[in-house]
Enzyme design. Structure first.
Site, mmCIF file in Angstrom:
data_model
loop_
_atom_site.group_PDB
_atom_site.id
_atom_site.type_symbol
_atom_site.label_atom_id
_atom_site.label_comp_id
_atom_site.label_asym_id
_atom_site.label_seq_id
_atom_site.Cartn_x
_atom_site.Cartn_y
_atom_site.Cartn_z
ATOM 1 N N HIS A 1 2.312 -11.398 14.461
ATOM 2 C CA HIS A 1 3.375 -11.980 15.281
ATOM 3 C C HIS A 1 3.125 -13.455 15.593
ATOM 4 O O HIS A 1 4.030 -14.165 16.045
ATOM 5 C CB HIS A 1 3.506 -11.190 16.589
ATOM 6 N N THR B 1 0.845 -1.190 0.000
ATOM 7 C CA THR B 1 0.000 0.000 0.000
ATOM 8 C C THR B 1 0.879 1.238 0.000
ATOM 9 O O THR B 1 1.928 1.260 0.651
ATOM 10 C CB THR B 1 -0.954 0.017 1.212
#
Length: 400
Positions: free
Chosen positions: A371, A319
């Site tokens: 994560h 993006t």
């Protein structure tokens, strides 16, 4: 004979949508293949097309929720050119139009030479009466306080009174489109259901800018498309994914899935929201093919022509907030993907280069990752690989 126009089937995952607007009015003559209206769904905006020729009549108002197969309009079938009832009438001929009445012209009085100058001199010689000063009363027991030193000589500011009977304007309400609602749902889900974390770095784009300046014109003449920055970033991401495949892994139940293709999502901003078409097999595409595909994505996204297969899947997303001037931001994950790269504005900044300070075109990079899938070491290594390619693209392009 009236032919029904129904809400079309748009995909297995789409049960309905909202009628955005009609492109034809009641009584308009339509031909097979004419676009009649727009349907907004949670993923795309699609058009409804006429299948027969005839006179069009809408049955559903814009903004109404409709389901797959629901009748939204009808066409009174007529193969001929029409009976002319709905054609706009011609304006009357110019000779038959009534002209406005003539206005009598009156002569404008002309001043004698020097009259205006004499009038200004006489006006300037008149004394100007000073305006009376407002009464000033010190509040400190006969002493003038420090804050009153200026207030005593400054004219009082009069607040403009509100007009009698005026009421505040009510807030303007507009229902959220299905696409906007789906975006909100996915963003909230990404925040709640992922262990998202963002790591940052910066890249010196001197080499990339030099390549664009030196070969950009030749590139455009040969391939018919401009050499932008996005092609470099797509190739940088592909090379980094090859080095750190964990960044492309996705959670499926209790398994980690490693897609075998480098399908890269390219975020595109439209007036309906942010959508992410997918560039398939990016590792096999040349710079020209990448730039051409991205340009086509942008054009078709803004006109609502993208299809569902072009939006499904994807291994990784890029993006670019820099096109809007963003200097630094934390992009949000695009589930089920595990990472997203944010590009930002290029700024000339002083940096240390071999013991001296130089002005270089710098860009901050942000990698947001899940994560649960990606450890910090892998995320930092991935972003370092992207930075390395952008600063030394010749090493990879020359296969060194």
């Amino acid at each position: 004979m009236a032919v029904e126009v129904k809400m079309p089937f748009l995909g297995e995952s789409i049960q309905g949508g909202v009628l955005g607007k009609w492109l034809k009015s009641k009584g308009d003559r339509v031909e097979p293949g004419d676009a009649l209206g727009e349907i907004e769904t949670e993923k795309i905006t699609s058009e409804i097309y006429a299948e027969v020729a005839g006179s069009f009549t809408p049955l559903v108002e814009p903004g109404t929720k409709v389901e797959i197969g629901q009748v939204v309009a009808q066409i009174e079938e007529s193969p001929g050119p029409g009976d002319g009832e709905n054609r706009p009438s011609r304006p009357p001929a110019a000779s038959a139009q009534r002209l406005p009445p003539m206005v009598e012209a009156r002569p404008v009085p002309v001043e004698a030479p020097g009259a205006a100058e004499a009038r200004r001199e006489a006006s300037a010689a008149l004394p100007v009466a000073p305006e009376p000063a407002p009464p000033f009363r010190p509040s400190g027991g006969g002493r003038v306080l420090r804050e009153e030193e200026w207030q005593g000589f400054a004219p009082a500011q009069k607040e403009s009174p509100e007009e009698p009977g005026a009421s505040p304007k009510p807030p303007h309400r507009k229902p959220m489109s299905p696409i906007r609602l789906k975006i909100a749902e996915r963003l909230l889900s990404a925040h709640r259901n992922t262990a998202h974390l963002t790591t940052f770095n910066e890249a010196d784009l001197t080499a990339v800018k030099d390549l664009r300046e030196r070969f950009g014109e030749r590139f455009e003449k040969r391939h018919g498309v401009r050499l932008g920055f996005m092609a470099f970033f797509v190739r940088a991401v592909v090379e980094a994914l090859r080095q750190v495949p964990q960044v492309g892994a996705q959670i499926d139940g209790t398994d980690l899935v490693y897609p075998g293709r480098y399908d890269i999502g390219i975020a595109v901003s439209t007036d309906r929201g942010l959508i992410v078409p997918v560039l398939r097999d990016a590792e096999e595409k040349s710079f020209a093919e990448i730039e051409r595909s991205i340009r086509e994505f942008a054009e078709r996204a803004k006109s609502g022509k993208l299809t569902l297969p072009e939006l499904d899947g994807g291994l990784f997303t890029i993006t670019n907030g820099g096109v809007f001037g963003s200097l630094l931001s934390t992009p949000i994950l695009n589930p089920p993907q595990s990472a997203i790269l944010g590009m930002h504005a290029i700024q000339d900044r002083p940096v240390a280069v071999r013991g001296s300070v130089e002005i270089r075109p710098m860009m901050y990079l942000a990698l947001t990752y899940d994560h649960r899938v990606i450890d910090g070491r892998e995320a930092v290594t991935f972003l370092t690989q992207v930075k390395s390619f952008l600063e030394h693209p010749g090493i990879v392009l020359l296969d060194l």
